[in-house]
Design an enzyme around this catalytic site. Structure first.
Site, PDB file in Angstrom:
ATOM      1  N   ARG A 122       0.846  -1.190  -0.087  1.00  0.00           N
ATOM      2  CA  ARG A 122       0.065   0.019   0.013  1.00  0.00           C
ATOM      3  C   ARG A 122       0.860   1.372  -0.075  1.00  0.00           C
ATOM      4  NH1 ARG A 122      -2.871  -3.193   3.546  1.00  0.00           N
ATOM      5  NH2 ARG A 122      -4.763  -3.951   2.479  1.00  0.00           N
ATOM      6  N   LYS A 144       3.085  11.332 -11.293  1.00  0.00           N
ATOM      7  CA  LYS A 144       2.371  10.324 -12.006  1.00  0.00           C
ATOM      8  C   LYS A 144       2.944   9.160 -12.310  1.00  0.00           C
ATOM      9  CE  LYS A 144      -0.668  13.809 -14.651  1.00  0.00           C
ATOM     10  NZ  LYS A 144      -1.072  13.946 -15.842  1.00  0.00           N
ATOM     11  N   GLU A 186      10.348  18.442 -24.833  1.00  0.00           N
ATOM     12  CA  GLU A 186       9.601  18.827 -23.527  1.00  0.00           C
ATOM     13  C   GLU A 186      10.104  19.973 -22.739  1.00  0.00           C
ATOM     14  OE1 GLU A 186       6.904  17.236 -22.654  1.00  0.00           O
ATOM     15  OE2 GLU A 186       6.962  14.862 -23.612  1.00  0.00           O
ATOM     16  N   ARG A 241      -2.428  22.304 -14.363  1.00  0.00           N
ATOM     17  CA  ARG A 241      -1.305  21.134 -14.604  1.00  0.00           C
ATOM     18  C   ARG A 241      -1.605  20.663 -15.915  1.00  0.00           C
ATOM     19  NH1 ARG A 241       0.983  16.272 -11.068  1.00  0.00           N
ATOM     20  NH2 ARG A 241       2.336  15.310 -12.669  1.00  0.00           N
ATOM     21  N   HIS A 248       0.313  17.779 -26.754  1.00  0.00           N
ATOM     22  CA  HIS A 248       0.018  16.346 -26.371  1.00  0.00           C
ATOM     23  C   HIS A 248      -1.172  15.743 -26.989  1.00  0.00           C
ATOM     24  CE1 HIS A 248       3.695  16.583 -23.840  1.00  0.00           C
ATOM     25  NE2 HIS A 248       3.650  15.541 -23.697  1.00  0.00           N
ATOM     26  N   HIS A 252      -0.264  12.535 -29.073  1.00  0.00           N
ATOM     27  CA  HIS A 252      -0.801  11.430 -28.783  1.00  0.00           C
ATOM     28  C   HIS A 252      -1.657  10.596 -29.978  1.00  0.00           C
ATOM     29  CE1 HIS A 252      -0.557  12.082 -23.857  1.00  0.00           C
ATOM     30  NE2 HIS A 252       0.480  11.530 -24.672  1.00  0.00           N
ATOM     31  N   HIS A 267       7.612   9.674 -28.586  1.00  0.00           N
ATOM     32  CA  HIS A 267       6.762  10.420 -27.887  1.00  0.00           C
ATOM     33  C   HIS A 267       7.401  12.066 -28.216  1.00  0.00           C
ATOM     34  CE1 HIS A 267       4.318  12.140 -24.712  1.00  0.00           C
ATOM     35  NE2 HIS A 267       5.311  12.782 -24.439  1.00  0.00           N
TER      36      HIS A 267
HETATM   37  P1  NAD Z   1      12.252   5.092 -22.145  1.00  0.00           P
HETATM   38  O1  NAD Z   1      11.929   5.020 -20.772  1.00  0.00           O
HETATM   39  O2  NAD Z   1      11.633   3.975 -22.879  1.00  0.00           O
HETATM   40  O3  NAD Z   1      13.622   5.492 -22.542  1.00  0.00           O
HETATM   41  C1  NAD Z   1      14.109   5.678 -23.995  1.00  0.00           C
HETATM   42  C2  NAD Z   1      15.167   4.751 -24.340  1.00  0.00           C
HETATM   43  O4  NAD Z   1      16.178   5.077 -23.820  1.00  0.00           O
HETATM   44  C3  NAD Z   1      14.771   3.289 -23.761  1.00  0.00           C
HETATM   45  O5  NAD Z   1      15.393   2.470 -24.776  1.00  0.00           O
HETATM   46  C4  NAD Z   1      15.967   3.274 -22.643  1.00  0.00           C
HETATM   47  O6  NAD Z   1      16.364   1.946 -22.555  1.00  0.00           O
HETATM   48  C5  NAD Z   1      17.036   4.128 -23.019  1.00  0.00           C
HETATM   49  N1  NAD Z   1      17.773   5.073 -22.232  1.00  0.00           N
HETATM   50  C6  NAD Z   1      17.364   5.802 -21.155  1.00  0.00           C
HETATM   51  N2  NAD Z   1      18.074   6.294 -20.204  1.00  0.00           N
HETATM   52  C7  NAD Z   1      19.399   6.047 -21.060  1.00  0.00           C
HETATM   53  C8  NAD Z   1      20.714   6.095 -20.918  1.00  0.00           C
HETATM   54  N3  NAD Z   1      21.020   7.207 -19.895  1.00  0.00           N
HETATM   55  N4  NAD Z   1      21.641   5.686 -21.535  1.00  0.00           N
HETATM   56  C9  NAD Z   1      21.062   4.803 -22.668  1.00  0.00           C
HETATM   57  N5  NAD Z   1      20.042   4.344 -22.903  1.00  0.00           N
HETATM   58  C10 NAD Z   1      19.016   4.902 -22.291  1.00  0.00           C
HETATM   59  O7  NAD Z   1      11.343   6.403 -22.699  1.00  0.00           O
HETATM   60  P2  NAD Z   1      11.472   8.203 -22.344  1.00  0.00           P
HETATM   61  O8  NAD Z   1      11.149   8.807 -23.326  1.00  0.00           O
HETATM   62  O9  NAD Z   1      12.328   8.309 -21.287  1.00  0.00           O
HETATM   63  O10 NAD Z   1      10.012   8.006 -21.394  1.00  0.00           O
HETATM   64  C11 NAD Z   1       8.764   7.772 -22.128  1.00  0.00           C
HETATM   65  C12 NAD Z   1       7.695   7.343 -21.189  1.00  0.00           C
HETATM   66  O11 NAD Z   1       7.579   8.279 -20.000  1.00  0.00           O
HETATM   67  C13 NAD Z   1       6.380   7.158 -21.635  1.00  0.00           C
HETATM   68  O12 NAD Z   1       5.774   5.911 -21.202  1.00  0.00           O
HETATM   69  C14 NAD Z   1       5.638   8.237 -21.084  1.00  0.00           C
HETATM   70  O13 NAD Z   1       4.224   7.830 -21.115  1.00  0.00           O
HETATM   71  C15 NAD Z   1       6.188   8.543 -19.879  1.00  0.00           C
HETATM   72  N6  NAD Z   1       5.716   9.896 -19.369  1.00  0.00           N
HETATM   73  C16 NAD Z   1       5.279  10.020 -17.953  1.00  0.00           C
HETATM   74  C17 NAD Z   1       5.235  11.226 -17.585  1.00  0.00           C
HETATM   75  C18 NAD Z   1       4.962  11.329 -16.054  1.00  0.00           C
HETATM   76  O14 NAD Z   1       4.404  12.460 -15.681  1.00  0.00           O
HETATM   77  N7  NAD Z   1       4.821  10.340 -15.175  1.00  0.00           N
HETATM   78  C19 NAD Z   1       5.438  12.444 -18.168  1.00  0.00           C
HETATM   79  C20 NAD Z   1       6.011  12.153 -19.548  1.00  0.00           C
HETATM   80  C21 NAD Z   1       6.141  10.777 -20.178  1.00  0.00           C
HETATM   81 ZN    ZN Z   2       5.348  14.373 -22.951  1.00  0.00          ZN
END
Ligand code: NAD
Ligand code: ZN
Length: 367
Positions: A122, A144, A186, A241, A248, A252, A267
């Site tokens: 939890r 999030k 971003e 927010r 997006h 999206h 993305h």
């Molecule tokens: P990701 O986590 O898939 O990373 C992108 C790629 O880079 C992956 O292949 C990963 O293995 C690689 N990678 C990451 N760091 C690395 C490093 N230092 N060295 C080598 N390789 C590395 O994608 P992302 O773009 O980081 O995140 C996208 C995700 O984030 C989506 O699922 C999206 O929905 C989510 N997101 C969440 C929020 C939130 O508020 N929680 C906001 C924006 C996006």
């Molecule tokens: Zn985004």
């Protein structure tokens, strides 16, 4: 290059974002300072190869009992099955209420591990150690967390604020260039939505940001300050927010249209196109000057980001299909379309009840 700390003011759940070179080497000391005896690290295979040994050493140096679980890289790991495996691992490692889950990776790992922490017993605390630019400036901050459902992205989740964010800018050295560029969308977003001066600074400083100069830390810190301020005002996205969704709604829809095929569109690229579209749509509605839209396109193009759906390899289906995707987006409530539109660079606002006929007409001209 001294590094910076950004505070997220959320009352009894307030926390710091520490941005700097070599921040991952402080993981152990930080976990100890938080009073954890055990740490369960969650990471993906790419990040594990490049950075896990350093983090495990830091934890061991601090006398922490550490274990790690590694998931497959990529969006496909954000699912309930993988969540179950991660939670089982954390339980087997006897991570308890006072201990910590450490999310080491990009946004996929951050969302997955953060959600695992939210539901494990939890709720146990989470230390976010973002390693992608997107995760450092966006997903690791704000609480999030969640996974995808077959009905759509991020439909299963929880708000669970981290107890600390450790953003090691050195970790970005191993991030593929395309991922860095996508994350930059971003960064630009924060300027476009609410800070014209920051956007103007980026127009001059982007080469330093990409080249790893001191501008990189500054850009990340400024982005975190912007996100922290918005999250502190509206933690649960009841109002402001939503501004963070600039680009997006369109983005999206484009991602969904290509079936989340990262080889065609990642993305941040969708967000870049979406932000350019949001400004062109705003100009078409007479809300902002056409010059503002041109300025947005110019900067995104200068860093190599796409600004039109026409740039997506293989193309997209059509205006009707995109509109359908927008209607399915979880931001749509009661059938009305919400967009983040702009009165100028740095002046975005939430526009509810946008006329679908106007959206459709705009999309037809875009494709
Ligand atoms: P990701 O986590 O898939 O990373 C992108 C790629 O880079 C992956 O292949 C990963 O293995 C690689 N990678 C990451 N760091 C690395 C490093 N230092 N060295 C080598 N390789 C590395 O994608 P992302 O773009 O980081 O995140 C996208 C995700 O984030 C989506 O699922 C999206 O929905 C989510 N997101 C969440 C929020 C939130 O508020 N929680 C906001 C924006 C996006
Ligand atoms: Zn985004």
């Amino acid at each position: 290059d001294a590094g910076e700390t950004v505070h997220v003011a959320l009352g009894d759940r307030a926390y710091d974002i520490r941005i700097g070179r070599g921040a991952l080497d402080e993981a152990g000391a930080s976990a100890r300072a938080l009073g954890a005896r055990k740490v369960g690290v969650v990471t993906d295979a790419n990040v594990a190869r490049a950075h896990l040994p350093r983090v495990m050493e830091s934890l061991k140096r601090a006398g922490i009992d550490a274990s790690a679980v590694t998931v497959a890289p990529g969006e496909a790991s954000k699912n309930l099955g993988t969540l179950g495996e991660v939670v089982d691992h954390l339980l087997a490692a006897r991570i308890e209420r006072g201990d910590l889950v450490l999310a080491l990776g990009g946004g996929v790992v951050g969302d997955l591990a953060g959600f695992a922490a939210a539901v494990l017993r939890r709720g146990v605390r989470c230390l976010q150690a973002p390693t992608s630019l997107l995760a450092q400036v966006d997903s690791s901050v704000g609480g999030k967390t969640g996974v995808n459902s077959r009905h759509g992205k991020n439909l299963i989740g929880a708000f669970h604020q981290p107890s600390l964010v450790l953003a090691d800018v050195d970790a970005l050295d191993t991030l593929p260039e395309r991922e860095f560029r996508a994350g930059y969308a971003e960064v630009a977003k924060y300027g476009l939505l609410g800070d014209e001066a920051f956007f103007a600074w980026l127009e001059g400083a982007h080469e330093g940001v990409f080249g790893g100069g001191p501008e990189r830390i500054e850009a990340i810190a400024a982005s975190c300050r912007a996100k922290a301020a918005i999250v502190a005002r509206d933690e649960l996205e009841r109002g402001d927010r939503a501004l963070l969704n600039l680009g997006h709604t369109f983005g999206h829809a484009l991602e969904a249209d290509v079936g989340y095929d990262g080889s065609r569109l990642v993305h941040g690229e969708g967000v870049a196109i979406g932000m350019a579209m949001a400004f062109r749509f705003s100009a078409a509605l007479g809300l902002c000057a056409p010059d503002d839209a041109a300025r947005v396109e110019r900067h995104l193009a200068a860093v190599g980001l796409p600004t039109s759906a026409k740039a997506i390899p293989g193309g997209v289906s059509g205006a009707d299909a995109l509109l359908d995707h927008m209607r399915q987006d979880k931001k749509v409530e009661g059938g009305t379309l919400t967009f983040i539109l702009a009165r100028g660079v740095g002046h975005a606002f939430v526009a509810r009840d946008v006329d679908p006929a106007k959206v459709l007409g705009f999309l037809e001209r875009e494709l």
